[in-house]
Design a protein around this motif. Structure first.
Motif, short mmCIF file in Angstrom:
data_model
loop_
_atom_site.label_atom_id
_atom_site.label_comp_id
_atom_site.label_asym_id
_atom_site.label_seq_id
_atom_site.Cartn_x
_atom_site.Cartn_y
_atom_site.Cartn_z
N PRO A 165 35.83 -25.88 0.85
CA PRO A 165 36.40 -25.62 2.18
C PRO A 165 37.07 -24.25 2.27
O PRO A 165 37.05 -23.63 3.34
CB PRO A 165 37.41 -26.75 2.38
N VAL A 166 37.67 -23.79 1.16
CA VAL A 166 38.27 -22.45 1.18
C VAL A 166 37.20 -21.40 1.44
O VAL A 166 37.43 -20.42 2.17
CB VAL A 166 39.00 -22.17 -0.15
N LEU A 167 36.01 -21.59 0.87
CA LEU A 167 34.91 -20.67 1.10
C LEU A 167 34.56 -20.58 2.58
O LEU A 167 34.26 -19.49 3.09
CB LEU A 167 33.67 -21.11 0.29
N ALA A 168 34.60 -21.73 3.27
CA ALA A 168 34.28 -21.72 4.70
C ALA A 168 35.23 -20.81 5.46
O ALA A 168 34.82 -20.04 6.34
CB ALA A 168 34.34 -23.15 5.24
N TYR A 169 36.52 -20.89 5.13
CA TYR A 169 37.51 -20.07 5.84
C TYR A 169 37.42 -18.59 5.43
O TYR A 169 37.40 -17.70 6.29
CB TYR A 169 38.91 -20.59 5.56
N VAL A 170 37.38 -18.34 4.13
CA VAL A 170 37.37 -16.96 3.65
C VAL A 170 36.12 -16.24 4.14
O VAL A 170 36.19 -15.11 4.66
CB VAL A 170 37.46 -16.91 2.11
N ALA A 171 34.96 -16.88 3.98
CA ALA A 171 33.71 -16.24 4.41
C ALA A 171 33.65 -16.12 5.93
O ALA A 171 33.14 -15.12 6.46
CB ALA A 171 32.52 -17.04 3.89
N GLY A 172 34.16 -17.12 6.64
CA GLY A 172 34.16 -17.05 8.10
C GLY A 172 35.01 -15.91 8.62
O GLY A 172 34.58 -15.16 9.51
N SER B 260 26.53 -16.60 6.13
CA SER B 260 25.72 -17.53 5.33
C SER B 260 26.60 -18.29 4.35
O SER B 260 26.43 -19.51 4.16
CB SER B 260 24.63 -16.75 4.58
N LEU B 261 27.54 -17.61 3.72
CA LEU B 261 28.46 -18.27 2.79
C LEU B 261 29.38 -19.23 3.54
O LEU B 261 29.74 -20.30 3.02
CB LEU B 261 29.29 -17.23 2.04
N ALA B 262 29.75 -18.87 4.78
CA ALA B 262 30.56 -19.79 5.58
C ALA B 262 29.80 -21.08 5.87
O ALA B 262 30.38 -22.17 5.85
CB ALA B 262 30.98 -19.11 6.89
N ILE B 263 28.50 -20.96 6.12
CA ILE B 263 27.67 -22.15 6.33
C ILE B 263 27.66 -23.02 5.07
O ILE B 263 27.77 -24.25 5.14
CB ILE B 263 26.25 -21.73 6.73
N GLY C 28 21.21 -30.91 -0.63
CA GLY C 28 22.22 -30.05 -0.03
C GLY C 28 21.73 -28.62 0.11
O GLY C 28 21.95 -27.96 1.13
N VAL C 29 21.05 -28.12 -0.93
CA VAL C 29 20.50 -26.76 -0.88
C VAL C 29 19.48 -26.63 0.26
O VAL C 29 19.47 -25.63 0.99
CB VAL C 29 19.85 -26.40 -2.23
N LEU C 30 18.63 -27.64 0.42
CA LEU C 30 17.63 -27.59 1.49
C LEU C 30 18.28 -27.62 2.87
O LEU C 30 17.85 -26.91 3.79
CB LEU C 30 16.66 -28.76 1.34
N LEU C 31 19.33 -28.44 3.03
CA LEU C 31 20.02 -28.48 4.32
C LEU C 31 20.71 -27.15 4.62
O LEU C 31 20.67 -26.65 5.75
CB LEU C 31 21.04 -29.62 4.33
N VAL C 32 21.34 -26.58 3.59
CA VAL C 32 21.99 -25.28 3.76
C VAL C 32 20.95 -24.20 4.04
O VAL C 32 21.14 -23.33 4.90
CB VAL C 32 22.83 -24.93 2.53
N GLY C 33 19.82 -24.25 3.30
CA GLY C 33 18.75 -23.28 3.53
C GLY C 33 18.22 -23.36 4.95
O GLY C 33 17.96 -22.33 5.59
N PHE C 34 18.07 -24.58 5.46
CA PHE C 34 17.63 -24.76 6.84
C PHE C 34 18.65 -24.18 7.82
O PHE C 34 18.29 -23.48 8.78
CB PHE C 34 17.43 -26.25 7.12
#
Length: 379
Positions: A269-276, A296-299, A16-22
């Protein structure tokens, strides 16, 4: 050495970290490529845009290569099954990526308008197609992939390429494309000035809103849709890999079960909204570096939501649910995972440190004056 169950979970996190890093590192390069023909109105402006990512794109591509290698080594059955089912889709990604090295290196070598415009659109294809296809792939994973195993654990894919392009998968592709373009637009606003910066800021707002709307629509679809999978038999997380040694049933709405069992996972999922939303506000106010961190945090939130929702599934099967691949039964041996973990702990900090140094050394705004001064060395 860590026990087998712990190593399995660690490698689920590391993949997961590698996919997010990509998505974060190579994603902003692709987002910039997607915006290139639209944000750059002249040849000089487009050269400015290309030079914001030119020195770094090939290094960032390492995240993609490493992610694929990690899946091959840590989850060999997932690798074999996915690359069988998504064969033509993965080829389309590779064909699109071919435009990037040639486009970056040769686009400005010839002072010809047709030549340069052709490569501008080639870089657009190299930036826009991969995120779309990766999003479509995730959409199909959430629905379940039509594959099964024979008695020798040889995977057989029974779907078609066009079957991958179903409505929900295309919606997931929109989420992915909007997310990456949003991220790239913020980076471009951070690295440029004047008209390019203003156009990039407007593009970031458009694609950021699109990302949040599409992500919400996908969430509603998952909650009310007819797909989801659950393990209904007892499993031993420490057992040797055997994907056929469990019972799996298709259950509508099952992808929400983890949030009920562990409410703390709702933070993803809350992070996706708040960071977005934070990224949208920050880029509108001209605080581009903070906006880039927020996007980046939204990703992390968007990709993490898919991972948390499906856990422990990695690749569920729609035609033979019992053959679904999970964190527990699709992995390599305990020794392989242990050796890979040691290598990761040694080399990943080195890669992160070098990348950070490279970005620090080549930081600052890219301007038209810089392009004129470095006419023969700039991209």
């Amino acid at each position: 050495m860590l026990d087998y169950e712990t190593l399995k979970v660690i490698w689920w996190l590391l993949v997961g970290v590698l996919l997010v890093g990509f998505a974060i590192m190579d994603g902003h390069d692709m987002g910039v490529g997607t915006l290139l023909p639209f944000v750059g109105r002249s040849d000089e402006e487009r050269r400015v845009i290309i030079n914001t990512v030119g020195p770094h794109w090939d290094g960032n591509q390492v995240w993609f290569i490493t992610g694929g290698g990690a899946i091959f080594a840590a989850w060999p059955l997932v690798y074999a099954s996915a690359f069988s089912g998504f064969y033509w889709a993965m080829l389309a990604v590779l064909w699109a990526l071919f435009f990037r090295p040639v486009g970056f290196d040769y686009r400005s070598k010839i002072d010809n308008a047709v030549w340069r415009k052709t490569w501008d659109w080639g870089l657009f294809v190299g930036g826009a197609v991969p995120p779309l296809i990766f999003g479509v792939a995730f959409g199909n994973l959430l629905q379940g992939v039509p594959f099964h195993f024979d008695d020798h654990l040889v995977p057989y894919y029974t779907g078609s390429f066009w079957g991958l392009l179903n409505p929900f998968a295309l919606l997931a592709g929109i989420v992915s494309t909007a997310m990456i373009t949003f991220h790239g637009a913020i980076y471009l606003a951070y690295r440029t000035e004047g008209d390019i910066e203003r156009r990039s800021r407007r593009a970031a707002i458009v694609f950021g809103i699109l990302m949040l709307v599409a992500f919400s629509a996908a969430g509603v679809w998952v909650a009310r849709g007819s797909f989801g999978y659950a393990i209904t038999s007892v499993i031993d997380p420490s057992a040797l890999p055997d994907p056929l040694a469990k019972t799996v049933t298709a259950q509508a709405g099952a992808w929400l079960d983890n949030y009920q069992r562990a409410p703390a996972t709702l933070i993803v999922p809350v992070l996706a909204y708040v960071a977005g939303v934070a990224a949208l506000v920050l880029v509108a106010r001209g605080r581009h570096l903070a906006a880039f961190v927020a996007s980046s945090l939204a990703i992390v939130g968007v990709i993490g939501t898919a991972g948390v929702s499906m856990f422990p599934f990695v690749m569920p099967s729609s035609t033979m649910p019992n053959a679904s691949l999970t964190v527990w039964d699709a992995v390599s041996s305990q020794r392989t995972l242990g050796i890979m973990l040691v290598a990761t702990l040694i080399f990943m900090p080195i890669i992160i440190a070098y990348t950070s140094w490279a970005y620090k050394v080549m930081s600052g705004k890219v301007t038209a004056a810089y392009i004129r001064e470095h006419e023969h060395s700039a991209y």
